[in-house]
Scaffold this active site. Structure first.
Site, PDB file in Angstrom:
ATOM      1  N   ASP A 523       9.582 103.582  13.251  1.00  0.00           N
ATOM      2  CA  ASP A 523       9.679 103.574  11.792  1.00  0.00           C
ATOM      3  C   ASP A 523      10.396 102.290  11.369  1.00  0.00           C
ATOM      4  O   ASP A 523      10.914 101.545  12.198  1.00  0.00           O
ATOM      5  CB  ASP A 523      10.457 104.812  11.344  1.00  0.00           C
ATOM      6  CG  ASP A 523      10.306 105.119   9.865  1.00  0.00           C
ATOM      7  OD1 ASP A 523       9.526 104.426   9.180  1.00  0.00           O
ATOM      8  OD2 ASP A 523      10.965 106.066   9.392  1.00  0.00           O
ATOM      9  N   ASP A 599       6.233 107.288   2.952  1.00  0.00           N
ATOM     10  CA  ASP A 599       7.082 108.197   2.189  1.00  0.00           C
ATOM     11  C   ASP A 599       6.382 108.715   0.936  1.00  0.00           C
ATOM     12  O   ASP A 599       6.684 108.297  -0.192  1.00  0.00           O
ATOM     13  CB  ASP A 599       8.383 107.488   1.811  1.00  0.00           C
ATOM     14  CG  ASP A 599       9.187 107.088   3.041  1.00  0.00           C
ATOM     15  OD1 ASP A 599       8.921 107.649   4.115  1.00  0.00           O
ATOM     16  OD2 ASP A 599      10.069 106.228   2.922  1.00  0.00           O
TER      17      ASP A 599
END
Length: 924
Positions: A523, A599
């Site tokens: 990430d 997200d």
């Protein structure tokens, strides 16, 4: 409160809702403004035909910008599979411009093919590559590409080519300045002043207080790419926008710059986490693609002469050999510009969708066959608290009979956000935790981000610092930025020796407390830097090669996950297939990472946008992709979460994930009715794993997307060119998820004149070219198998896919109007790389003349216990009197069956034949 913790809290308090002011608009970017302010017209770039040099497969010729007499070299190559490559570089550069090395984007140096030169006539030079043609107009420079004499793509047709050549900064002549009165004997120091003819933002820019020093000055490149005859273009992911790309006449251009964007907005051309500069144009006749290989920040403007209702400089009117009086012929103009690098464009000339995907795959590679377990359900959140929490989730999923294969740990599992470590108070026996999961065939994925906490007692950081492996700031010191651990530095993954070092950290000796069933999630690898301009590396940050980050930015994240993939592969001595999830990506990422869309938010709009986003990613080669079920931010209501599970089971990567501040939302926490629907959806996903696995085999071999837009299978059907509420799984399953709140019925367009579509639950039939309103209560996911296909399924429920390896197969045969059907089944050991050495079996299945045949297309040194326990044939008009199977050894057995006259479904029981052997089932 410690500064690290304070910053973390402030960040959490402000991250809900995208802060657009953190990210540049085109008007805040000097090079974007310069290119976008150009008007179509006559280009100043002119070819010098006398300098033409030819080889068997390529050409080189000089080009002069008549505005400033700067020379360039135009290079063009003929490549295998009907691809032209065009490069434009400075003839005498002050510095060498960055070109992405082989192995990052391009899987290998492309194979070249003979390019035939037909001479110059009327100011045009003609070249052919098989049935395709390239015409180079001399004055002004322009390149036109043809499929069988039909124009499909042009470069610089609008005259927007702009190549900002390397130069030395000009300054005003110094002038004598008298000393101020009262300060005898002193002189006021004179500062360098930019030359009068310099535009602003060319040698330095400031954004939100961050200064970009731009030591190399203006070095951007751009060109218009026109698609005559095409109304729709697709691709250039990742954007939260429609599948058919929109006109940017009244918005910013689509931006290509890998960024960490919290809770991103929908229907917006803003940049997100990863990008692929690959665009496809499609019409009823042809499909063409353009891949612009450039690692710098880019922007793309799009105009359509039909959508914008404006007058364009028509490509048609200027093309030799093409005459038309129809002013309504569609044309899409695109304008591509990048901050640095060279012009390096691959023109893929199809002529159809299948050829385009093969061509693109030949350049950037295809998705390697994932291990079967990675195609199953992944359970994740930020964060599972400790190993007892992990054990409880694992046990409770079993209690509620909900299958899953993988549980994930986010950043809180580490010792103070130091990756490759464990929080000893929460995960004191990580090996025991992993062993418990492994006993049920399950895996774990832990997060490993590329930022390293600047702490000398942290082994990974100290080793990287001592070996000189870290990215530098513009003054030459190790870059010091803020991310989850606080003060952080980043390894320079642009260097092979750094990637090798990173890969070594995944060995069992270095990554202590791990086991073979642990895999990795990268990430924040855009990279994300909380206290820097646009929350990423400064553009003038320096890599170990001396390159500025502006030159290489968009490939950095891909280099991270490539290094992780290689390290995990090396961990097993290259025997076991690794799994790596990445947020940042670029062209070529498909070779080493699955991706997810970052997200997202728990609302219906974000559920709906998953379909066009997935279609765009699949079109651009990123086939193993998905979106967080339920949305990462905020709390979904029960209906939204239930519908999201239904929609996600027919998308390639299937993971539930949520923010640390959200309520727990494991599927067993849903109300009983919703839990049953979610559980049934997940079990349906598991039943289709043989199809998923076979499609990923096809993907690796051919480059065909797993999740397909309808036009990819029905390329001449104009009605589906903008469809983004339905999609196809392979060529067989039409899926139309319910993505609106409170909806209990939905309108579905069924493509294909003369095609039959069968409801996968009831086998009710629908007809191609019809639009139907179908019932879709909460328990129903509208999905339909295409007549003429054979789909393999496994219908015995298990708690993980690893326990299904030897389970028997059910073949679902849906007949077309001629009573025929075909399909494939691929099997191997489901986890190792042995299939690359021929340890697999591929079967061709066909039904015709009341006979189902299994022909072994390939069988290497491989055997399987999988067998056929059931055959379901839909569309059988009359019940057969007798059914028997003929096995590969010649033996013949009569089979039991049942027949439903209302649904016209015949079920044949227990043929008992091995899936990897030849056999025939006869219906009489």
């Amino acid at each position: 409160m410690k500064p690290t913790i304070l910053f973390f809290v402030v960040l959490l308090c402000t991250c809900f809702g995208v802060h657009r002011e953190n990210f540049r608009t085109c008007d805040q970017s000097g090079f974007c403004k310069r290119h976008r302010n150009m008007e179509p017209g006559t280009s100043s770039y002119v070819v010098q035909p006398s300098t033409l040099r030819l080889s068997k497969t390529s050409l080189m010729v000089e080009v002069i910008n008549t505005d400033n007499n700067v020379k360039f070299l135009l290079q063009a190559y003929g490549l295998q599979h009907g691809i032209f490559r065009v490069k434009l570089v400075e003839a005498e550069p002050i510095r060498e411009r960055y070109e992405i090395p082989i192995g990052l984007t391009l899987v290998a140096e492309p194979d070249q093919k003979e390019l035939t030169y037909h001479g110059e006539k009327d100011g045009q030079m003609a070249f052919t590559l098989e049935d395709n043609k390239m015409m180079i107009n001399v004055n002004p420079l322009r390149l036109d590409f043809f499929i069988k004499n039909e124009p499909v793509t042009s470069l610089n047709a609008q005259g927007l080519l702009k190549f900002e050549h390397s130069r030395i900064k000009e300054t005003k002549p110094e002038e004598d300045v008298a000393a101020p009165e009262g300060e005898e004997g002193t002189e006021e120091k004179k500062e360098e002043q930019p030359a009068v003819n310099q535009e602003p933002d060319m040698w330095e820019e400031t954004f939100k207080g961050h200064v970009d020093t731009k030591p190399n000055g203006p070095v951007s490149v751009g060109v218009d790419i026109t698609f005559p005859g095409f109304r729709y273009v697709y691709g250039i992911p990742e954007h939260a926008d429609s599948f058919a790309l929109k006109s940017t006449k009244s918005t910013d251009p689509y931006r290509l710059y890998n960024l960490d964007v919290f809770e991103y907005e929908l229907h917006n051309p803003m940049a997100l986490y990863g990008h692929v500069p690959f665009m496809v144009a499609h019409n009823e006749k042809n499909t063409v693609g353009v891949f612009f290989q450039n690692a710098a920040e880019g922007w793309i403007d799009i105009r359509s002469n039909i959508a914008d209702k404006t007058v364009f400089q028509s490509v048609f009117s200027n093309l030799a050999d093409f005459v038309t009086g129809n002013t309504e012929i569609p044309q899409t103009d695109t304008h591509w510009f990048f901050e640095d690098g060279i012009i390096d464009i691959f023109v893929l000339l199809g002529p159809g969708p299948k050829e385009i995907f093969k061509q693109y795959g030949s350049l950037t590679g295809n998705t390697p066959l994932p291990p079967l377990w990675s195609l199953a359900y992944h359970q994740c959140r930020w964060n599972y608290n400790d190993q007892d929490d992990v054990r409880n989730v694992d046990r409770t999923m079993d209690e509620f009979d909900i299958p899953f294969d993988v549980i994930w740990l986010d950043i809180e599992h580490t010792d103070g956000k130091k990756y490759f470590t464990w929080d000893g108070s929460k995960f004191s026996n990580s090996v025991g935790m992993l062993r418990n999961l492994s006993s049920k065939g399950r895996k774990m994925v832990t997060i490993v981000d590329p930022h390293l906490k600047r702490e000398d007692n942290y082994r990974i950081y100290k080793d990287a610092k001592d070996k000189g492996l870290l990215v530098k700031d513009n003054s030459g010191g190790d870059l010091d930025g803020w991310c989850w651990p606080g003060s952080s530095s980043w390894p320079d993954f642009m260097e092979q020796h750094v990637r090798d070092w990173w890969g070594e950290q995944f060995s069992f000796d270095n990554y202590e407390g791990t086991a073979s069933n642990l895999h990795v999630w990268n990430d924040m690898n855009e990279p994300s830097v909380f206290n820097s301009a646009e929350i990423t590396f400064a553009k003038d940050a320096k890599h170990l090669s001396g390159r500025e980050n502006r030159e290489v930015h968009n490939v950095y994240g891909m280099a991270v996950h490539q290094a992780t993939f290689d390290g995990l592969s090396k961990r097993s001595n290259h025997e076991e297939r690794p799994f790596v999830l990445t947020r940042a990506f670029f062209a070529g990422s498909q070779r080493s990472g699955a991706i997810w869309t970052g997200d997202n938010t728990a609302d219906w709009g974000h559920l709906k946008i998953t379909i066009p986003m997935m279609l765009s990613l699949n079109l651009a080669g990123i086939h193993f992709s998905g979106a967080d079920i339920g949305g990462f931010f905020k709390n979904p209501d029960t209906e939204l979460l239930t519908r999201w599970y239904q929609a996600a089971i027919f998308q390639p990567f299937l993971r539930s994930h949520a923010h640390i501040d959200t309520k727990r939302r494991e599927p067993y926490l849903l109300p009983e009715e919703n839990m049953q629907v979610a559980r049934a959806a997940l079990k349906k996903r598991y039943s289709y794993l043989p199809l998923w696995y076979t499609l990923f085999h096809e993907s690796e071999k051919t480059g065909m997307p797993v999740m397909r837009a309808l036009w990819m299978e029905f390329p001449q059907e104009v009605e589906v060119f903008t469809t983004e509420d339905s999609f196809l799984l392979g060529n067989a399953i039409l899926v139309h998820p319910v993505v609106d709140q409170g909806q209990t019925n939905t309108n579905i367009y069924f493509p294909g004149q003369g095609t039959l579509w069968y409801d996968i639950d009831t086998y009710k039939t629908y007809h191609g070219k019809d639009e139907e309103n179908v019932d879709a209560p909460l328990s129903k996911l509208p999905a339909y198998q295409r007549g003429g296909t054979i789909v393999p399924r496994k219908l015995r429920p298990r708690r993980s896919s690893s326990l299904m390896h030897s389970d028997p197969i059910t073949l679902v045969v849906c007949l077309d109007r001629q009573g025929k059907a075909s399909g494939q089944l691929y099997v191997d050991d489901y986890h190792s790389f042995k299939y690359r050495n021929g340890a697999y079996a591929l079967m061709d299945l066909s039904f015709h003349n009341f006979k189902l045949e299994n022909n072994v297309a390939f069988k290497g040194d491989f055997s399987t216990k999988e067998w056929v326990e059931r055959i379901i044939i839909a569309g059988v008009s009359t019940e057969p009197k007798n059914i028997h199977v003929i096995k590969s050894d010649g033996s013949k057995f009569t089979l039991e069956h049942t027949y439903d006259g209302d649904s016209k479904v015949l079920t044949v029981r227990k043929p008992g034949v091995n899936v990897a052997e030849k056999w025939i089932v006869n219906l009489h």
